[in-house]
Design a protein around this motif. Structure first.
Motif, mmCIF file in Angstrom:
data_model
loop_
_atom_site.group_PDB
_atom_site.id
_atom_site.type_symbol
_atom_site.label_atom_id
_atom_site.label_comp_id
_atom_site.label_asym_id
_atom_site.label_seq_id
_atom_site.Cartn_x
_atom_site.Cartn_y
_atom_site.Cartn_z
ATOM 1 N N ALA A 1 0.833 -1.208 0.000
ATOM 2 C CA ALA A 1 0.000 0.000 0.000
ATOM 3 C C ALA A 1 0.865 1.254 0.000
ATOM 4 C CB ALA A 1 -0.930 -0.011 1.210
ATOM 5 N N ALA A 2 1.935 1.255 0.787
ATOM 6 C CA ALA A 2 2.836 2.408 0.835
ATOM 7 C C ALA A 2 3.479 2.637 -0.534
ATOM 8 C CB ALA A 2 3.894 2.204 1.908
ATOM 9 N N PHE B 1 -7.042 -0.390 0.847
ATOM 10 C CA PHE B 1 -7.170 -0.569 -0.606
ATOM 11 C C PHE B 1 -6.684 -1.956 -0.999
ATOM 12 C CE2 PHE B 1 -4.852 -0.385 -4.693
ATOM 13 C CZ PHE B 1 -5.908 -0.133 -5.554
ATOM 14 N N VAL B 2 -5.496 -2.330 -0.508
ATOM 15 C CA VAL B 2 -4.935 -3.647 -0.808
ATOM 16 C C VAL B 2 -5.842 -4.737 -0.237
ATOM 17 C CG1 VAL B 2 -2.957 -5.191 -0.459
ATOM 18 C CG2 VAL B 2 -2.574 -2.747 -0.939
ATOM 19 N N ALA B 3 -6.287 -4.553 0.987
ATOM 20 C CA ALA B 3 -7.153 -5.547 1.627
ATOM 21 C C ALA B 3 -8.459 -5.736 0.851
ATOM 22 C CB ALA B 3 -7.448 -5.142 3.067
ATOM 23 N N LYS B 4 -9.043 -4.649 0.403
ATOM 24 C CA LYS B 4 -10.314 -4.760 -0.333
ATOM 25 C C LYS B 4 -10.134 -5.497 -1.653
ATOM 26 C CE LYS B 4 -12.646 -0.852 1.732
ATOM 27 N NZ LYS B 4 -13.190 0.496 1.565
ATOM 28 N N VAL B 5 -9.021 -5.251 -2.324
ATOM 29 C CA VAL B 5 -8.758 -5.977 -3.572
ATOM 30 C C VAL B 5 -8.572 -7.461 -3.268
ATOM 31 C CG1 VAL B 5 -7.099 -6.310 -5.452
ATOM 32 C CG2 VAL B 5 -7.823 -3.990 -4.809
ATOM 33 N N GLU B 6 -7.753 -7.754 -2.267
ATOM 34 C CA GLU B 6 -7.451 -9.146 -1.946
ATOM 35 C C GLU B 6 -8.645 -9.897 -1.359
ATOM 36 O OE1 GLU B 6 -3.830 -9.462 0.317
ATOM 37 O OE2 GLU B 6 -2.607 -8.791 -1.384
ATOM 38 N N ARG C 1 -12.412 -4.076 -7.367
ATOM 39 C CA ARG C 1 -11.844 -4.599 -8.607
ATOM 40 C C ARG C 1 -10.662 -3.741 -9.046
ATOM 41 N NH1 ARG C 1 -12.837 -3.400 -14.017
ATOM 42 N NH2 ARG C 1 -12.447 -5.163 -15.370
ATOM 43 N N LEU C 2 -9.598 -4.400 -9.504
ATOM 44 C CA LEU C 2 -8.465 -3.697 -10.098
ATOM 45 C C LEU C 2 -8.714 -3.516 -11.587
ATOM 46 C CD1 LEU C 2 -5.207 -5.423 -8.743
ATOM 47 C CD2 LEU C 2 -6.114 -3.188 -8.128
#
Length: 91
Positions: free
Chosen positions: A32-33, A41-46, A51-52
């Protein structure tokens, strides 16, 4: 047509991103950094909550210093379709 976030191919893409991140020993916080985004943001994608898009995928791979071509080639479904030779001729 299913929403792309529920498409099995998309789920495999995200699972492969998670696997790669863990192999590289990069935490969600560090990723994320590098992306200049919050860890959520990373957690929600994973967690398949967000959606990316293609540009974000490229940023994600760049932040992990991963080769996009090798990554995409590692996805069986992508390699079988997008990287397959195309037929040339009149349409």
């Amino acid at each position: 047509m299913k929403k792309s976030i529920h498409d099995e191919r998309y789920r495999l893409l995200i699972l492969r991103l998670i696997e790669l991140r863990k192999q590289l020993q990069i935490t969600q916080v560090a990723l994320a950094a590098a992306l200049d985004r919050p860890q959520s943001f990373v957690a929600k994608v994973e967690n398949f909550e967000r959606r990316l898009d293609l540009v974000e995928l490229a940023d994600w791979l760049t932040a992990m210093k991963a080769d996009p071509q090798k990554f995409l080639a590692s996805l069986d479904w992508f390699a079988e379709t997008a990287l397959a030779p195309t037929k040339s001729g009149p349409t």
